[in-house]
Design a protein around this motif. Structure first.
Motif, PDB file in Angstrom:
ATOM      1  N   ASP A 138       0.862  -1.181   0.000  1.00 55.82           N
ATOM      2  CA  ASP A 138       0.000   0.000   0.000  1.00 55.82           C
ATOM      3  C   ASP A 138       0.896   1.229   0.000  1.00 55.82           C
ATOM      4  N   LYS A 145       0.588  -5.114   3.218  1.00 55.47           N
ATOM      5  CA  LYS A 145      -0.665  -5.577   3.793  1.00 55.47           C
ATOM      6  C   LYS A 145      -0.936  -7.033   3.406  1.00 55.47           C
ATOM      7  N   CYS A 196      -2.015 -10.301  -6.765  1.00 57.41           N
ATOM      8  CA  CYS A 196      -1.827  -8.880  -6.478  1.00 57.41           C
ATOM      9  C   CYS A 196      -1.187  -8.170  -7.668  1.00 57.41           C
ATOM     10  N   LEU A 222      -5.896  -2.125  -1.905  1.00 59.74           N
ATOM     11  CA  LEU A 222      -5.179  -2.144  -0.631  1.00 59.74           C
ATOM     12  C   LEU A 222      -5.165  -0.787   0.057  1.00 59.74           C
ATOM     13  N   GLU A 225      -9.187  -0.107   0.776  1.00 56.22           N
ATOM     14  CA  GLU A 225      -9.723  -1.250   1.527  1.00 56.22           C
ATOM     15  C   GLU A 225     -11.193  -1.500   1.203  1.00 56.22           C
TER      16      GLU A 225
END
Length: 357
Positions: A138, A145, A196, A222, A225
């Motif tokens: 992040d 994270k 990711c 990320l 959120e």
């Protein structure tokens, strides 16, 4: 005449991580300079074209690494005491591993530093639920994270609860928090690890938003959120395949990992999103696995024409030539031919034990 410290730091910041590690052993002063958080961050930022490495979970649940990936290469077994089952993902040289007890370990395969990640305080009972994981960076808060998506693995004896819970762990802060439940039916995501890309962790799942349960890519941002939607290729449907998301060459990738299970041939379709978020950028190629291999998971490229894959049916490494459309075994000295899982990582000096060099 002594070299100015600023110039020395700039020079060392451009060296491979392993070389910096050797220079740290030459003097106490160099160890102090080359171990500061400022130097480690500078070293990471200056690796503009980092060498591609593979981490493999191999036979007997051991961990092996491969530097300078090519066909006909050598692996190195690294001493990490545990029985490993899954490589969840990597970011800036850190790799998140899952062991046979479903414990999460963050490790740097170059320095061999590791840190056990605690379970979320609101974690569901492991015997009554299932969890999927994602790992990324992040940039808005300069922190790494870990995302845990969990749901009850229900039957008639368990609670009638179909919520999908989302817990986020900030690695530097060492803090878990629960965010809003997922609006997607991630229990249908084939229990896959999240992929990711571009600051978000992705799962392929049906959407509950419109009530039609159409297939979408649920992207957990990320920084914010929250979940967003990424378009899937037109010919991808959760009802007609066994799909999973992976990262290939920094791009989001879908593989039909179970095509051979529901068709008469052993072919695997692989889609690549070349421009993130752009539906028209999806392209597809098909690998004819023959009758010896099936269920292929892409790992990385070798040059521009070859792709390294894990054969999940035979647990071997394969190399597919995109130009010649040929498939062959990848020869790796020092590692068992039996490969359970793997991921790509870059060399770095970053410590998973933040606060320690």
């Amino acid at each position: 005449m002594a070299i100015p410290e600023e110039l020395m730091i700039d020079i060392f910041s451009r060296l491979p991580a392993k070389s910096v590690g050797r220079f740290r052993c030459l003097s106490k002063l160099w160890r102090e300079i080359l171990s500061t958080p400022e130097f480690i961050k500078s070293h990471l930022n200056l690796q503009t074209n980092p060498q591609q490495n593979l981490l493999l979970v191999a036979a007997l649940n051991t961990i092996h690494t491969i530097s300078d990936v090519k066909n006909g290469t050598v692996s190195r077994k690294i001493q990490l005491i545990d029985e490993w089952e899954e490589a969840i993902g990597s970011c800036d040289g850190l790799v998140l591993l899952l062991n046979e007890k479903s414990e999460k370990i963050l490790v740097n395969p170059i320095t061999l530093q590791k840190e056990k990640i605690p379970d979320p305080p609101l974690a569901l009972n492991k015997t009554e639920s299932h969890s999927m994981h994602g790992f990324g960076y992040d940039g808005s808060i300069d922190d790494y994270k870990i995302v845990v998506v969990s749901y009850y693995d229900t039957d008639e004896y368990y609670p009638d609860n179909f919520d999908t819970f989302v817990d986020v762990y900030c690695v530097k802060k060492g803090v878990w928090k629960r965010v809003d439940n997922s609006p997607y039916d991630l229990s249908s995501a084939r229990r896959c690890t999240g992929a990711c890309v571009s600051g978000a962790v992705h799962w392929l799942a049906p959407s509950k938003k419109q009530g039609d349960y159409r297939s979408v890519i649920a992207a957990f941002d990320l920084a914010r959120e929250v979940f967003d939607e990424i378009p899937v290729p037109n010919d991808v449907s959760m009802d007609s395949g066994c799909y999973q998301l992976v990262v290939l060459g920094g791009c989001l990738c879908i593989t039909d990992a179970g095509r051979s299970l529901h068709q008469d041939n052993n072919k695997t379709d692989i889609w690549i999103m070349h421009e993130y978020g752009m539906a028209e950028s999806w392209t597809k190629f098909t690998i004819d696995c023959g009758y010896e291999w099936s269920m292929l998971k892409p790992l990385c490229y070798i040059g521009d024409e070859e792709v390294v894959l894990i054969c999940e049916g035979g647990e071997v490494l394969l190399v597919y030539n995109l130009k010649e459309k040929s498939l062959k075994n990848m020869v790796v000295d020092g590692a068992s031919a039996y490969v359970l899982d793997g991921c790509v990582f870059v060399e770095s000096l970053l410590s998973p034990c933040f606060g320690a060099p």
